[in-house]
Write a protein that holds these residues in place. Structure first.
Motif, PDB file in Angstrom:
ATOM      1  N   GLY A 117       2.745 -13.354 -20.435  1.00 60.44           N
ATOM      2  CA  GLY A 117       2.527 -12.407 -21.186  1.00 60.44           C
ATOM      3  C   GLY A 117       2.175 -10.691 -20.666  1.00 60.44           C
ATOM      4  N   ASP A 118       1.791 -10.999 -19.387  1.00 63.72           N
ATOM      5  CA  ASP A 118       1.663  -9.585 -18.679  1.00 63.72           C
ATOM      6  C   ASP A 118       2.900  -9.196 -18.375  1.00 63.72           C
ATOM      7  N   SER A 119       2.979  -7.953 -18.068  1.00 62.15           N
ATOM      8  CA  SER A 119       4.435  -7.200 -17.797  1.00 62.15           C
ATOM      9  C   SER A 119       4.823  -7.345 -16.208  1.00 62.15           C
ATOM     10  N   TYR A 120       5.855  -7.936 -16.054  1.00 59.67           N
ATOM     11  CA  TYR A 120       6.346  -8.237 -14.672  1.00 59.67           C
ATOM     12  C   TYR A 120       6.664  -6.936 -14.109  1.00 59.67           C
ATOM     13  N   GLU A 121       7.498  -5.799 -14.742  1.00 57.76           N
ATOM     14  CA  GLU A 121       7.506  -4.829 -14.214  1.00 57.76           C
ATOM     15  C   GLU A 121       6.494  -3.969 -13.832  1.00 57.76           C
ATOM     16  N   LYS A 122       5.613  -3.895 -14.649  1.00 59.06           N
ATOM     17  CA  LYS A 122       4.212  -3.230 -14.545  1.00 59.06           C
ATOM     18  C   LYS A 122       3.680  -3.779 -12.997  1.00 59.06           C
ATOM     19  N   ALA A 123       3.509  -5.104 -12.868  1.00 60.29           N
ATOM     20  CA  ALA A 123       3.033  -5.738 -11.722  1.00 60.29           C
ATOM     21  C   ALA A 123       4.037  -5.247 -10.476  1.00 60.29           C
ATOM     22  N   LYS A 124       5.189  -5.351 -10.660  1.00 55.34           N
ATOM     23  CA  LYS A 124       6.104  -5.028  -9.630  1.00 55.34           C
ATOM     24  C   LYS A 124       5.861  -3.823  -9.058  1.00 55.34           C
ATOM     25  N   ALA A 125       5.485  -2.732 -10.151  1.00 55.56           N
ATOM     26  CA  ALA A 125       5.442  -1.049  -9.847  1.00 55.56           C
ATOM     27  C   ALA A 125       4.056  -0.995  -9.202  1.00 55.56           C
ATOM     28  N   VAL A 126       2.829  -1.915  -9.353  1.00 57.96           N
ATOM     29  CA  VAL A 126       1.570  -1.694  -8.648  1.00 57.96           C
ATOM     30  C   VAL A 126       1.897  -2.296  -7.274  1.00 57.96           C
ATOM     31  N   ILE A 127       2.567  -3.172  -7.207  1.00 55.71           N
ATOM     32  CA  ILE A 127       2.640  -3.786  -5.802  1.00 55.71           C
ATOM     33  C   ILE A 127       3.451  -2.762  -5.023  1.00 55.71           C
ATOM     34  N   LEU A 182       2.426  -0.982  -1.517  1.00 52.95           N
ATOM     35  CA  LEU A 182       3.074  -1.131  -0.150  1.00 52.95           C
ATOM     36  C   LEU A 182       3.467   0.330   0.546  1.00 52.95           C
ATOM     37  N   LYS A 183       3.836   1.142  -0.298  1.00 57.04           N
ATOM     38  CA  LYS A 183       4.403   2.356  -0.204  1.00 57.04           C
ATOM     39  C   LYS A 183       3.003   3.224   0.586  1.00 57.04           C
ATOM     40  N   ALA A 184       1.832   2.719   0.093  1.00 55.54           N
ATOM     41  CA  ALA A 184       0.521   3.581   0.561  1.00 55.54           C
ATOM     42  C   ALA A 184       0.200   3.144   1.910  1.00 55.54           C
ATOM     43  N   TYR A 232      -5.791  -7.526  -5.375  1.00 52.03           N
ATOM     44  CA  TYR A 232      -6.922  -8.685  -6.360  1.00 52.03           C
ATOM     45  C   TYR A 232      -7.569  -7.329  -7.111  1.00 52.03           C
ATOM     46  N   LYS A 233      -7.976  -6.217  -6.226  1.00 52.75           N
ATOM     47  CA  LYS A 233      -8.742  -5.389  -7.058  1.00 52.75           C
ATOM     48  C   LYS A 233      -7.915  -4.430  -8.041  1.00 52.75           C
ATOM     49  N   THR A 234      -6.703  -4.227  -7.696  1.00 51.53           N
ATOM     50  CA  THR A 234      -5.716  -3.219  -8.300  1.00 51.53           C
ATOM     51  C   THR A 234      -5.286  -4.122  -9.658  1.00 51.53           C
ATOM     52  N   PHE A 235      -4.868  -5.172  -9.571  1.00 52.33           N
ATOM     53  CA  PHE A 235      -4.602  -5.971 -10.740  1.00 52.33           C
ATOM     54  C   PHE A 235      -5.532  -5.792 -11.761  1.00 52.33           C
TER      55      PHE A 235
END
Length: 283
Positions: free
Chosen positions: A195-205, A209-211, A258-261
């Motif tokens: 039910g959670d958005s895979y696209e949103k999770a991918k964007a967060v990860i 990584l970029k940071a 864990y924190k950002t999710f």
């Protein structure tokens, strides 16, 4: 010695005592000379050891070859000294060497494992599958190589235990050298709830990584939906880092995800079981 005692049966006591004194003097002088040779030889051996070590230090010989050569040179020089002392005592060295060779065969058969370890040490120095300072996993042990000796390799575990591994099994068995290559790939698997958005999770990860400046831009990172589990949608993440940054990046990214999710309202699921109760009407 037998000729000496047979010749004394027909001589006077004075002559007999004279011969005994001459024999004792001869043996005493040989023993005294052997002691002097031993003391001088030991001094020369130590001096030669220092010279060899000094040359290796100036040549900046790698630590693994340094420790191995040090042991080998010391054993060889002391063996030569023993041969010289035996010669000074009047024992025929050729007979002794032949005796030593035959004894060596017998000892070699008894100590076949030790000889295998010696051969393994030679193979390690020739082919150099690892060196001092490398992080190694072999023979069920993991740690940093501290010293490569003639028969054994000494490693230090992450919790500071010293492990001694025989070179025989080390040279012929399977090993993992984590320091051979300058970079390593870090793998993660993060789960989100159905039910959670895979696209949103991918964007967060991807943002995390970029940071992180420790994550290399080439080869680039990889993010994909790996599997649909019983309780979670599993996302696989792969990124390349310098070998020395591996564990710091691994643990740091776990904490950040864990924190950002939680902040992004992405749920990290845990195993759960749905129970449906059915009631039946009684007549």
């Amino acid at each position: 010695m037998e000729e000496f005692f047979s010749s004394t049966s027909h001589i006077s006591m004075d002559v007999f005592l004279s011969k005994i004194i001459d024999l004792a003097t001869s043996l005493g002088s040989r023993i005294l000379t052997a002691i002097v040779v031993f003391l001088i030889g030991r001094w020369i051996v130590k001096k030669l050891n220092r010279i060899v070590l000094s040359i290796m230090e100036k040549k900046q010989v790698e630590a693994s070859l340094f420790s191995f050569t040090k042991s080998l040179v010391s054993i060889t020089l002391n063996f030569i000294l023993i041969i010289v002392i035996i010669g000074v005592l009047g024992i025929e060295t050729s007979s002794f060497i032949a005796l030593f060779a035959s004894a060596g065969v017998a000892i070699g058969m008894a100590l076949s494992g030790t000889l295998q370890n010696f051969a393994g040490g030679i193979m390690i120095l020739i082919f150099k599958p690892f060196k001092v300072g490398d992080v190694l996993e072999a023979q069920g042990q993991t740690g940093t190589v501290k010293e490569i000796q003639i028969f054994n390799t000494i490693i230090s575990t992450p919790d500071n235990k010293i492990i001694i591994i025989p070179n025989g099994g080390l040279s012929t068995g399977i090993m993992k050298n984590y320091s051979k290559e300058p970079t390593r790939r870090v793998d993660w698997e993060f789960g989100i709830a159905y039910g959670d958005s895979y696209e949103k999770a991918k964007a967060v990860i991807e943002r995390l990584l970029k940071a992180d400046s420790r994550i290399l831009s080439s080869p680039t990172y990889f993010i994909a939906l790996n599997s649909l589990g019983e309780s979670s949608v599993n996302i696989v993440v792969r990124a390349w880092v310098n070998a020395e940054d591996y564990w710091n990046v691994f643990f740091s990214m776990n904490e950040k995800v864990y924190k950002t999710f939680a902040e992004e309202n992405l749920n990290i699921p845990f195993p759960q079981l749905d129970v449906h109760l059915k009631t039946s009407e009684k007549n």
